[in-house]
Structures are given as C-alpha cells and as structure tokens.
Design an enzyme around this catalytic site. Sequence first.
Site, PDB file in Angstrom:
ATOM      1  N   GLY A  13      -4.190   1.736   6.131  1.00  0.00           N
ATOM      2  CA  GLY A  13      -2.903   1.396   6.200  1.00  0.00           C
ATOM      3  C   GLY A  13      -2.766   0.204   7.279  1.00  0.00           C
ATOM      4  O   GLY A  13      -1.498   0.176   7.845  1.00  0.00           O
ATOM      5  N   ILE A  20       1.490   0.515  12.292  1.00  0.00           N
ATOM      6  CA  ILE A  20       1.121   1.673  13.170  1.00  0.00           C
ATOM      7  C   ILE A  20      -0.128   2.076  12.883  1.00  0.00           C
ATOM      8  O   ILE A  20      -1.074   2.301  14.065  1.00  0.00           O
ATOM      9  CB  ILE A  20       1.942   2.939  12.846  1.00  0.00           C
ATOM     10  CG1 ILE A  20       3.529   2.425  13.027  1.00  0.00           C
ATOM     11  CG2 ILE A  20       1.603   4.089  13.335  1.00  0.00           C
ATOM     12  CD1 ILE A  20       4.501   3.617  12.239  1.00  0.00           C
ATOM     13  N   VAL A  65      -5.422   2.862  -2.397  1.00  0.00           N
ATOM     14  CA  VAL A  65      -5.582   4.404  -2.345  1.00  0.00           C
ATOM     15  C   VAL A  65      -4.624   4.932  -3.816  1.00  0.00           C
ATOM     16  O   VAL A  65      -4.813   6.107  -3.877  1.00  0.00           O
ATOM     17  CB  VAL A  65      -4.766   4.994  -1.281  1.00  0.00           C
ATOM     18  CG1 VAL A  65      -5.485   4.704  -0.011  1.00  0.00           C
ATOM     19  CG2 VAL A  65      -3.324   4.764  -1.074  1.00  0.00           C
ATOM     20  N   ALA A  95       7.432   2.638  -1.674  1.00  0.00           N
ATOM     21  CA  ALA A  95       8.432   2.926  -2.522  1.00  0.00           C
ATOM     22  C   ALA A  95       8.910   1.574  -3.112  1.00  0.00           C
ATOM     23  O   ALA A  95       8.992   0.595  -2.337  1.00  0.00           O
ATOM     24  CB  ALA A  95       9.587   3.656  -1.998  1.00  0.00           C
ATOM     25  N   TYR A 155      17.179   5.777   3.164  1.00  0.00           N
ATOM     26  CA  TYR A 155      15.786   6.030   3.185  1.00  0.00           C
ATOM     27  C   TYR A 155      15.325   6.626   1.924  1.00  0.00           C
ATOM     28  O   TYR A 155      13.945   6.931   1.450  1.00  0.00           O
ATOM     29  CB  TYR A 155      15.353   7.115   4.292  1.00  0.00           C
ATOM     30  CG  TYR A 155      13.940   7.112   4.737  1.00  0.00           C
ATOM     31  CD1 TYR A 155      13.191   5.954   4.999  1.00  0.00           C
ATOM     32  CD2 TYR A 155      13.242   8.375   4.659  1.00  0.00           C
ATOM     33  CE1 TYR A 155      11.704   6.076   5.231  1.00  0.00           C
ATOM     34  CE2 TYR A 155      11.580   8.502   5.032  1.00  0.00           C
ATOM     35  CZ  TYR A 155      11.075   7.274   5.431  1.00  0.00           C
ATOM     36  OH  TYR A 155       9.913   7.339   5.688  1.00  0.00           O
ATOM     37  N   LYS A 162       8.287  12.113   1.889  1.00  0.00           N
ATOM     38  CA  LYS A 162       7.755  12.463   3.261  1.00  0.00           C
ATOM     39  C   LYS A 162       7.870  14.195   3.615  1.00  0.00           C
ATOM     40  O   LYS A 162       7.193  14.655   4.220  1.00  0.00           O
ATOM     41  CB  LYS A 162       8.644  11.812   4.442  1.00  0.00           C
ATOM     42  CG  LYS A 162       8.155  10.486   4.740  1.00  0.00           C
ATOM     43  CD  LYS A 162       6.928  10.128   4.772  1.00  0.00           C
ATOM     44  CE  LYS A 162       6.584   8.642   5.084  1.00  0.00           C
ATOM     45  NZ  LYS A 162       5.264   8.200   5.316  1.00  0.00           N
ATOM     46  N   ILE A 191       9.994   2.118  14.059  1.00  0.00           N
ATOM     47  CA  ILE A 191       9.236   1.048  14.578  1.00  0.00           C
ATOM     48  C   ILE A 191       9.412  -0.385  13.663  1.00  0.00           C
ATOM     49  O   ILE A 191       8.957  -0.113  12.402  1.00  0.00           O
ATOM     50  CB  ILE A 191       7.794   1.423  14.849  1.00  0.00           C
ATOM     51  CG1 ILE A 191       7.827   2.644  15.810  1.00  0.00           C
ATOM     52  CG2 ILE A 191       7.054   0.123  15.197  1.00  0.00           C
ATOM     53  CD1 ILE A 191       6.494   3.309  15.945  1.00  0.00           C
TER      54      ILE A 191
HETATM   55  O1  0WD Z   1       9.494   3.065  11.398  1.00  0.00           O
HETATM   56  C1  0WD Z   1       8.417   3.316  11.147  1.00  0.00           C
HETATM   57  N1  0WD Z   1       7.691   1.940  10.746  1.00  0.00           N
HETATM   58  C2  0WD Z   1       7.979   4.293  10.594  1.00  0.00           C
HETATM   59  C3  0WD Z   1       6.661   4.347   9.637  1.00  0.00           C
HETATM   60  C4  0WD Z   1       8.334   5.603  11.196  1.00  0.00           C
HETATM   61  C5  0WD Z   1       7.752   6.904  10.621  1.00  0.00           C
HETATM   62  C6  0WD Z   1       6.657   6.823   9.852  1.00  0.00           C
HETATM   63  N2  0WD Z   1       6.222   5.622   9.467  1.00  0.00           N
HETATM   64  C7  0WD Z   1       5.116   5.686   8.234  1.00  0.00           C
HETATM   65  C8  0WD Z   1       5.108   4.897   7.200  1.00  0.00           C
HETATM   66  O2  0WD Z   1       5.895   5.509   6.046  1.00  0.00           O
HETATM   67  C9  0WD Z   1       3.732   4.874   6.663  1.00  0.00           C
HETATM   68  O3  0WD Z   1       3.327   6.086   6.288  1.00  0.00           O
HETATM   69  O4  0WD Z   1       3.824   5.104   9.028  1.00  0.00           O
HETATM   70  C10 0WD Z   1       3.219   4.838   7.976  1.00  0.00           C
HETATM   71  C11 0WD Z   1       2.552   3.265   8.126  1.00  0.00           C
HETATM   72  O5  0WD Z   1       3.592   2.131   8.319  1.00  0.00           O
HETATM   73  P1  0WD Z   1       4.061   1.104   8.996  1.00  0.00           P
HETATM   74  O6  0WD Z   1       3.064   0.911   9.982  1.00  0.00           O
HETATM   75  O7  0WD Z   1       5.335   1.292   9.353  1.00  0.00           O
HETATM   76  O8  0WD Z   1       4.074  -0.057   7.655  1.00  0.00           O
HETATM   77  P2  0WD Z   1       3.034  -1.310   7.500  1.00  0.00           P
HETATM   78  O9  0WD Z   1       2.132  -1.970   8.431  1.00  0.00           O
HETATM   79  O10 0WD Z   1       3.477  -2.003   6.336  1.00  0.00           O
HETATM   80  O11 0WD Z   1       1.760  -0.458   6.623  1.00  0.00           O
HETATM   81  C12 0WD Z   1       2.115   0.304   5.548  1.00  0.00           C
HETATM   82  C13 0WD Z   1       0.872  -0.139   4.536  1.00  0.00           C
HETATM   83  C14 0WD Z   1       1.152  -1.172   3.625  1.00  0.00           C
HETATM   84  O12 0WD Z   1       1.726  -2.220   3.927  1.00  0.00           O
HETATM   85  P3  0WD Z   1       2.789  -2.769   2.908  1.00  0.00           P
HETATM   86  O13 0WD Z   1       3.932  -3.287   3.895  1.00  0.00           O
HETATM   87  O14 0WD Z   1       2.215  -4.101   2.520  1.00  0.00           O
HETATM   88  O15 0WD Z   1       3.330  -1.742   1.717  1.00  0.00           O
HETATM   89  O16 0WD Z   1       0.395   0.903   3.877  1.00  0.00           O
HETATM   90  C15 0WD Z   1      -0.607   0.286   2.854  1.00  0.00           C
HETATM   91  C16 0WD Z   1      -0.277  -1.017   2.966  1.00  0.00           C
HETATM   92  O17 0WD Z   1      -1.213  -1.951   3.953  1.00  0.00           O
HETATM   93  N3  0WD Z   1      -0.584   0.621   1.471  1.00  0.00           N
HETATM   94  C17 0WD Z   1      -1.543   0.665   0.860  1.00  0.00           C
HETATM   95  N4  0WD Z   1      -2.776   0.878   1.200  1.00  0.00           N
HETATM   96  C18 0WD Z   1      -3.747   1.321   0.544  1.00  0.00           C
HETATM   97  N5  0WD Z   1      -3.490   1.345  -1.047  1.00  0.00           N
HETATM   98  C19 0WD Z   1      -0.933   1.118  -0.483  1.00  0.00           C
HETATM   99  C20 0WD Z   1      -2.105   1.555  -1.341  1.00  0.00           C
HETATM  100  N6  0WD Z   1      -1.802   1.554  -2.631  1.00  0.00           N
HETATM  101  N7  0WD Z   1       0.213   0.820  -0.494  1.00  0.00           N
HETATM  102  C21 0WD Z   1       0.839   0.694   0.663  1.00  0.00           C
END
Ligand code: 0WD
Length: 255
Positions: A13, A20, A65, A95, A155, A162, A191
Amino acid sequence: MMNLEGRNAVVFGVANKRSIAWSIAQGLHHAGAKLAITYQNERLEQEAKDLILSLPGAEAFMCDVSKDEEIDRLFGQLKQRYGKLHALVHSVAFAPAEELKGEFVNTTREGFRVAHDISVYSLIAVSRAAVPLMEDGGSILTMTYYGAEKVVPHYNVMGVAKAALECTVRYLAYDLGKKKIRVNAISAGPIKTLAARGIAGFGDMQKSHAERAPLQRNVDVNEVGATGVFLASDASSGITGEVIYVDCGYNIMGF
Ligand code: 0WD
C-alpha cells in the site's frame, strides 16, 4: 521489545510519501526489520521505487492485490528471497470515485464488489499466502476507519467495506491464532493522503475531528506508524483480533 532486528516484513500500500504504509514502513525499518515493500502497478512504479529504495536494505516488488496470480508470484519471490516472514502490513483500500460522492443508496453492484474485493478480500488472500512463511508466528496488520461503525457522510460503501474488514480481522485472528499469528487493525483518524483526497468533504472531516477529539487536533501519520511498529513487535504479543484507535480519542465522544 520493539526491536525488530532479524525480522522480515512485507508492506502493501505504498503509493507515495504521504501513504500511511510509508510511515509504517519507515517505523519498521528504524526498529531493525528487513523490508519488502510492494506497489500496485507500473503507473506507481517510478515514484514508489524511488521511495522504497531510499530505505537501506528495503526491496520493491509489484503486486496488484486484486489478482491471485500476482499474489502467488509475490509470495514465491518472498520465500526465495527471505525464507521466513514475521510481519505483514496491509494498507490498501479502493472504491470507484463516484461511490464516494453521492448518496449511499445509489451504491452500484459493481462499486460494492470492487470495494470489497480490493479492500477486504485482499486481506484474506495475502494472509493465507503469508501463513506458510510465518513459521515462527507473526503479526498481520490492516488499516480501518471509524466510518465502519458510525455514519460518516460520503464514506458510503467504504464504511460497509471497513465493517467487513474489521470482522475479517476477528475471523482471521481466530483461525491463525493456533499458528501464533496475530491479526489486528489500526483505526486511524483522517489523514490527508491520495486515497483521502477521493472522499468528498474530507477537509470537513478533518476540521470536525480536530474540534471534537479529546486531544483537540488531527492525528499525525507518524503516530500511526509508531502503533504499527508496536503491533508488529513482541510488545503487543498478547493482542489479537483487535481494532486499535489512533484517532486522538475521537471515537470515545458521544458529541
Ligand atoms: O484518513 C486516511 N487517509 C485513512 C486511511 C484513515 C483510516 C484508514 N485509512 C486506510 C485506507 O482506507 C487504506 O486502507 O489506510 C489505508 C491506506 O490508505 P492511505 O495511506 O490513506 O492512502 P494511499 O496512500 O492512497 O494508499 C492506498 C493505496 C493505493 O493508492 P491509490 O490512492 O492509488 O488507490 O492502496 C493501494 C494503492 O497504492 N492499492 C492497491 N495496492 C495493490 N493492489 C490496490 C490494488 N489492487 N488498490 C489500491
């Protein structure tokens, strides 16, 4: 007890330096773990690789994934390269953008399917693949959000996903406990990351969070990283199946 020397970890991720997953990866690295960090696809490759390789000893692997064959390939590579695995960080969710704008009642069948496939099923798939490498036991960690429990406008289907993810953590914890593998989730406050920018009204979520949380501020991504290190380490050896809040206390408030 937070020393991870001699431990191998895989992190899913990392999209960019705000992710994160990146903060958790840095924490694991500083605690001494050897890291394999994955990125989703060629589109993210350059940025992700530049980041990943900036951590001495860390290696980069591509893995979408949502594809079983990519998960199989990755874990084959990890077995060959590291032999054993001690920690797995799943920080992935997705999503379709339209699902995070309008009303929840308009959630499409396809949007529901994709959100659950990438944000929930993937945890089951990567956990199953990791089990044979976690010979000495291990720690699996995923990321969730308060929208799983209470309605957070916009959301939408991600809240439902979730909720399923948090339940998945409990069922996995039950199954894998006998192999000394722990499974937990961190519920982080909002975040500003790439994924967060896709949620309509995200700025309002952060504002309300800072106003209402007991600590009267938003959470810092490094606080999530530090809790990730705690959950990956022996300091949390008695904790499994839990959702740990790193949200400045926001979730305890009635209003
Ligand atoms: O406020 C927030 N940012 C919060 C995030 C609050 C609480 C929880 N979270 C969760 C998110 O729901 C997620 O589960 O933390 C997790 C990480 O999210 P993040 O750090 O906020 O977001 P980001 O840096 O965009 O990382 C998520 C990444 C994807 O990025 P994008 O935005 O390009 O979809 O998940 C990865 C991808 O790099 N991802 C995948 N990796 C492998 N295979 C796939 C996939 N099919 N789809 C998305």
